[in-house]
Design an enzyme around this catalytic site. Structure first.
Site, PDB file in Angstrom:
ATOM      1  N   ALA A  18      13.130 -25.683  98.089  1.00  0.00           N
ATOM      2  CA  ALA A  18      11.993 -26.602  98.152  1.00  0.00           C
ATOM      3  C   ALA A  18      12.224 -27.833  97.271  1.00  0.00           C
ATOM      4  CB  ALA A  18      10.717 -25.871  97.743  1.00  0.00           C
ATOM      5  N   HIS A  19      11.270 -28.740  97.307  1.00  0.00           N
ATOM      6  CA  HIS A  19      11.373 -30.016  96.597  1.00  0.00           C
ATOM      7  C   HIS A  19      11.505 -29.821  95.083  1.00  0.00           C
ATOM      8  CE1 HIS A  19       7.050 -29.084  96.658  1.00  0.00           C
ATOM      9  NE2 HIS A  19       7.001 -29.708  95.500  1.00  0.00           N
ATOM     10  N   ASN A  20      12.294 -30.703  94.476  1.00  0.00           N
ATOM     11  CA  ASN A  20      12.509 -30.782  93.021  1.00  0.00           C
ATOM     12  C   ASN A  20      13.239 -29.582  92.433  1.00  0.00           C
ATOM     13  OD1 ASN A  20      10.984 -33.136  93.215  1.00  0.00           O
ATOM     14  ND2 ASN A  20       9.123 -32.147  92.507  1.00  0.00           N
TER      15      ASN A  20
END
Length: 183
Positions: free
Chosen positions: A104-106
């Site tokens: 997922a993001h980051n």
């Protein structure tokens, strides 16, 4: 570098030398190092799942980060790697992702990690160097996993894990304790 059939490379992409990019792949908003292998069906750099919840209408917030894939990485078939919302999503040097992994993001994954099939890592988690994660393990968001950690297959990581630890189960706990309690 070699790019397979039906692969789409959109804007904001840089690809290093000696890469092999398979078929039916979508890459956008990414910086890819050298000697990287991306297997068929991967989606890299798409917008992550981030929004401001509201009872009337959920509002997506922008994802302006990138995906950075360092040198000598292998991305398995049908992986999804989301770009960062504000910071970047990073896959460290010499890390190998098996098939059907979601990042997922980051998320920041360190160097020399091995992540096996159907693992999901939720947003803004940090994975140290030399980490091994067994199949179907899930990592909750905003979790910090130290260096040299081993996570058994099917485990659910819901809290930080310090360096040099082996865990298993749901919730994930010290593997010796898990095995003793499940004889």
């Amino acid at each position: 570098s070699i790019i397979g059939h039906n692969t789409i490379i959109e804007s904001n992409v840089s690809i290093g030398t000696n890469c092999t990019i398979g078929c039916n792949i979508l890459i956008k908003n990414s910086i890819i190092g050298k000697n990287v292998r991306i297997l068929d069906g991967a989606i890299i750099g798409k917008k992550g799942f981030g929004f401001f919840p509201d009872q009337k209408k959920n509002i997506r917030y922008p994802h302006i980060g990138m995906v950075i894939i360092e040198d000598n990485v292998e991305i398995g078939c049908n992986n999804t790697i989301d770009r960062g919302s504000i910071s970047n999503t990073i896959i460290g040097t010499n890390t190998f992702l098996d098939n059907q992994v979601h990042i997922a993001h980051n998320v920041n994954i360190g160097k020399n990690c091995i992540i096996t099939g159907q693992v999901g890592i939720a947003g803004s988690s940090s994975i140290g160097d030399n980490v091994m994660i067994g199949g179907q393990a899930g990592i909750s968001g905003h979790i910090k996993i130290g260096n040299n950690v081993q996570i058994g297959g099917g485990s659910g990581v819901v809290k930080n894990i310090p360096d040099n630890t082996r865990v298993m189960g749901y919730p994930a706990r010290d593997i010796k304790s898990f095995l003793k309690d499940n004889k």
